[in-house]
Design an enzyme around this catalytic site. Structure first.
Site, PDB file in Angstrom:
ATOM      1  N   LYS A 132       0.264  -1.242  -0.242  1.00  0.00           N
ATOM      2  CA  LYS A 132      -0.268  -0.164   0.075  1.00  0.00           C
ATOM      3  C   LYS A 132       1.093   1.271  -0.281  1.00  0.00           C
ATOM      4  O   LYS A 132       1.780   1.261   0.999  1.00  0.00           O
ATOM      5  CB  LYS A 132      -1.008  -0.060   0.974  1.00  0.00           C
ATOM      6  CG  LYS A 132      -1.225   1.350   1.981  1.00  0.00           C
ATOM      7  CD  LYS A 132      -2.115   2.212   1.230  1.00  0.00           C
ATOM      8  CE  LYS A 132      -2.926   3.460   1.499  1.00  0.00           C
ATOM      9  NZ  LYS A 132      -1.823   4.401   1.238  1.00  0.00           N
ATOM     10  N   GLY A 167       6.493   5.051   8.812  1.00  0.00           N
ATOM     11  CA  GLY A 167       5.319   5.949   8.610  1.00  0.00           C
ATOM     12  C   GLY A 167       5.774   6.968   9.384  1.00  0.00           C
ATOM     13  O   GLY A 167       6.314   6.941  10.160  1.00  0.00           O
ATOM     14  N   SER A 168       4.606   7.751  10.242  1.00  0.00           N
ATOM     15  CA  SER A 168       4.476   8.350  11.374  1.00  0.00           C
ATOM     16  C   SER A 168       4.550   7.365  12.466  1.00  0.00           C
ATOM     17  O   SER A 168       3.402   6.796  12.372  1.00  0.00           O
ATOM     18  CB  SER A 168       3.453   9.278  11.458  1.00  0.00           C
ATOM     19  OG  SER A 168       2.533   8.871  11.095  1.00  0.00           O
ATOM     20  N   THR A 169       4.410   8.207  13.713  1.00  0.00           N
ATOM     21  CA  THR A 169       4.460   7.630  14.827  1.00  0.00           C
ATOM     22  C   THR A 169       2.640   7.147  15.534  1.00  0.00           C
ATOM     23  O   THR A 169       2.409   5.997  15.454  1.00  0.00           O
ATOM     24  CB  THR A 169       5.677   8.294  16.310  1.00  0.00           C
ATOM     25  OG1 THR A 169       6.153   8.514  15.846  1.00  0.00           O
ATOM     26  CG2 THR A 169       5.071   7.326  17.349  1.00  0.00           C
ATOM     27  N   THR A 185       0.264   6.700  12.583  1.00  0.00           N
ATOM     28  CA  THR A 185      -0.480   6.087  12.539  1.00  0.00           C
ATOM     29  C   THR A 185       0.565   4.573  12.997  1.00  0.00           C
ATOM     30  O   THR A 185      -0.618   4.055  13.249  1.00  0.00           O
ATOM     31  CB  THR A 185      -0.579   6.591  11.132  1.00  0.00           C
ATOM     32  OG1 THR A 185      -0.378   7.515  10.361  1.00  0.00           O
ATOM     33  CG2 THR A 185      -0.686   5.090  10.464  1.00  0.00           C
ATOM     34  N   GLY A 186       1.566   4.736  13.163  1.00  0.00           N
ATOM     35  CA  GLY A 186       2.012   2.999  14.043  1.00  0.00           C
ATOM     36  C   GLY A 186       1.109   2.731  14.569  1.00  0.00           C
ATOM     37  O   GLY A 186       0.724   0.934  14.802  1.00  0.00           O
ATOM     38  N   GLU A 204       8.580   1.593  11.490  1.00  0.00           N
ATOM     39  CA  GLU A 204       9.451   2.311  11.691  1.00  0.00           C
ATOM     40  C   GLU A 204       9.176   3.613  11.187  1.00  0.00           C
ATOM     41  O   GLU A 204       8.716   4.004  10.132  1.00  0.00           O
ATOM     42  CB  GLU A 204      10.171   1.500   9.986  1.00  0.00           C
ATOM     43  CG  GLU A 204      11.084   0.726   9.960  1.00  0.00           C
ATOM     44  CD  GLU A 204      12.475   1.047  10.644  1.00  0.00           C
ATOM     45  OE1 GLU A 204      12.670   1.749  11.228  1.00  0.00           O
ATOM     46  OE2 GLU A 204      13.121  -0.467  10.461  1.00  0.00           O
ATOM     47  N   CYS A 240      13.977   9.539   7.465  1.00  0.00           N
ATOM     48  CA  CYS A 240      13.654   9.642   8.629  1.00  0.00           C
ATOM     49  C   CYS A 240      14.574   9.438   9.293  1.00  0.00           C
ATOM     50  O   CYS A 240      15.481  10.591  10.794  1.00  0.00           O
ATOM     51  CB  CYS A 240      12.691   7.819   8.141  1.00  0.00           C
ATOM     52  SG  CYS A 240      14.045   7.014   7.952  1.00  0.00           S
ATOM     53  N   GLU A 289      10.080  16.574  14.280  1.00  0.00           N
ATOM     54  CA  GLU A 289      10.762  16.020  13.278  1.00  0.00           C
ATOM     55  C   GLU A 289       9.700  17.071  12.157  1.00  0.00           C
ATOM     56  O   GLU A 289       8.956  17.592  12.051  1.00  0.00           O
ATOM     57  CB  GLU A 289      10.118  14.579  13.780  1.00  0.00           C
ATOM     58  CG  GLU A 289      10.274  14.550  12.494  1.00  0.00           C
ATOM     59  CD  GLU A 289      10.109  12.986  11.460  1.00  0.00           C
ATOM     60  OE1 GLU A 289       8.803  12.913  11.702  1.00  0.00           O
ATOM     61  OE2 GLU A 289      10.678  12.093  11.500  1.00  0.00           O
TER      62      GLU A 289
END
Ligand code: NAD
Length: 491
Positions: A185, A236-238, A240-241, A258, A299, A397
């Site tokens: 995706k 991706g971003s934290t 969304t993680g 990651e 990243c 970030e």
């Protein structure tokens, strides 16, 4: 070994493989799509397809049909095919780099589009060359136990927009090597690049082994919650993680996360000891590219730099000099090394953080003056000095071409500031004495600490974050284990 002859030879041919035609389908339905804008000019370069849950199910069915057969291929046969896939990417390297440049804005040269396509080749070849050996855990005459690694089955790969082709290969090469089927995706911001790369890979892979389901965030959520997908690799971003972790609970999905970084670099007082003017400049240039690689949208880029009083002015002025000289502009113009930000919302984040720093009294050494209503998202390379350690630009970030430089007089303070962040992806220590630098490195809470470099990843060396930057390792043999399940044979 050679790549198939049917591969697209030009950018136009490649683009036509992955964009949605404007005309209607024979059944009268209009294919759902979103326009893709060149971030440097605002020009529409094509229409990206937008799929949904139904297409995830179709991809799962195809994967279910082929995966057991794919897993039964010998390790050598799968390795040969990955080598062939690398040959195919090499053959289409220029059209791939052009599409990548147009969709992300990144220049062809420097650590950007051509570099990214080259990295895809290198990660594919390294995955082909690696194996996970069967390990004899105990063999003492009475007990015999071996540990082996088997494919998970179907793996989901959800990716970001900053290095779309390279991260797709990071996620898929190891998974395919181990005999998994993979459903990708891509980020909704960089769908065409990922579709094009996978179309090239699929010229050599068996059908159904690698499927891309382009779409919005919801497609990612469906993959994260799908009962037939046993593992998700997410980059991706934290924030969304965290959602992926929640969605994975249904079938206790394995995860590699990651996530975002806010990498600190610590310069030690001895950095320039014994260095002549050329060496000093080259050290500062390495710091610059550690932060500004891919125009800062990386990243594991250097995102905050701690510099001692004794060399503060020299490091700041050296960095600003490099920043003023590096050309920024249209990606397809050969001379440029920095490009625009990939999307408007990232531009706004960077702009907001710099304005906040300026308002708090920090000194803008160069940059910080973007054209805000231009069609492209160019933000000039910006250095910010004399900034408070708790300024938002230091604590959050930025993911763009801006580096805050924090002054320090006590190394212990700098180490504790570096570790105060919830992020823990990468870090760096800069010193003329590697032994001393390694001692400081061992005290930093980060998945990787580089000495006199930042962000230099290598397909043979495990890579992954700690704390809020996620968990699990990619690359090397550890990366192969991460897309496998362990099995002990006892007896
Ligand atoms: P993002 O989290 O917004 O999106 C990443 C992907 O997740 C996209 O494909 C998106 O569609 C999908 N997604 C969104 N919501 C979802 C949901 N609820 N369930 C499943 N999937 C969902 O991140 P981004 O803005 O594309 O990327 C930038 C971030 O990625 C930065 O924080 C950067 O540091 C991080 N990043 C980390 C690494 C690493 O190796 N640690 C590498 C590159 C980027």
């Amino acid at each position: 070994m050679s790549a198939p002859k049917s591969l697209p030879a030009t950018y136009r041919e490649l683009l036509s493989l992955v964009t949605v035609p404007l005309e209607r389908r024979p059944d009268g339905d209009v294919v759902a799509s979103r326009p893709v804008h060149d971030p440097a000019t605002g020009e529409v370069i094509g229409l990206a397809p937008v799929h949904g849950a139904e297409e995830v199910d179709e991809a799962v069915e195809a994967a279910r049909d082929i995966q057991p057969d794919w897993a039964s291929w010998s390790s050598g046969e799968r390795a040969d095919l990955l080598e062939k896939a690398a040959d195919a990417v090499e053959q289409v390297a220029e059209p791939l780099a052009e599409l990548l440049s147009r969709e992300t804005g990144k220049p062809l040269n420097g650590p950007n589009a051509r570099f990214e396509v080259g990295a895809c080749v290198s990660w594919l070849r390294t995955a082909a060359s690696l194996e996970v050996p069967v390990e004899t855990v105990v063999d003492d005459g009475g007990t015999r136990a071996t540990l082996r690694w088997r494919p998970v089955g179907i793996v989901g790969a959800i990716g970001p927009w900053n290095w779309p082709m390279m991260i797709t290969v990071w996620q898929t090469a190891s998974a395919l090597r181990m005999g998994n089927a993979v459903i990708v995706k891509p980020s909704e911001n960089t769908t065409l690049s990922v579709l094009a790369l996978c179309a090239v890979l699929n010229e050599v892979l068996p059908p159904g082994v690698l499927t891309v389901v382009p779409g919005e965030r919801e497609v990612g959520a469906v993959i994260a919650g799908h009962p037939a997908i046993r593992k998700v690799l997410f980059t991706g971003s934290t924030s969304t993680g965290r959602r992926i972790v929640e969605a994975s609970a249904g079938n206790l999905k394995r995860l590699t996360l990651e996530l975002g970084g806010n990498d600190a670099g610590i310069v030690l007082e001895d950095i320039f000891d014994g260095a002549d003017a050329d060496r000093r400049r080259s050290v500062v240039e390495d710091m610059f590219w550690g932060a500004f690689i891919n125009t800062g949208q990386t990243c594991a880029a250097l995102k905050r730099l701690y510099v001692p009083d004794s060399v503060y002015d020299e490091v700041c002025s050296g960095l600003a000099e490099v920043a003023r000289q590096v050309p920024m502009g249209l990606g397809l113009e050969e001379g440029n090394l920095l490009g625009p930000l990939q999307n408007r919302s990232q531009f706004d984040i960077v702009d907001g953080l710099v304005e906040d720093a300026r308002a708090s009294g920090a000194r803008i050494l160069c940059g910080g003056n973007p054209v805000r209503n231009a069609p492209g998202f160019f933000y000039p390379a910006t250095l910010v000095a004399d900034i408070a350690p708790d300024a938002r630009l230091v604590e959050e970030e930025q993911f763009g071409p801006v580096l805050p430089v924090v002054r320090y007089s006590d190394l212990e303070w700098a180490v504790s500031e570096a570790n105060r962040s919830e992020a823990g992806l990468g870090a760096s220590v800069w010193s003329s004495r590697p032994e001393g630098a390694r001692e400081v490195a061992s005290r930093l809470e980060a998945g990787t600490v580089w000495i006199n470099a930042h962000g230099a990843v290598d397909p043979r060396i495990p890579f992954g974050g700690v704390k809020g930057s996620g968990y699990g390792l990619e690359f090397g043999v550890e990366g192969l284990k991460a897309v496998s399940v362990p099995q002990v044979i006892n007896g």
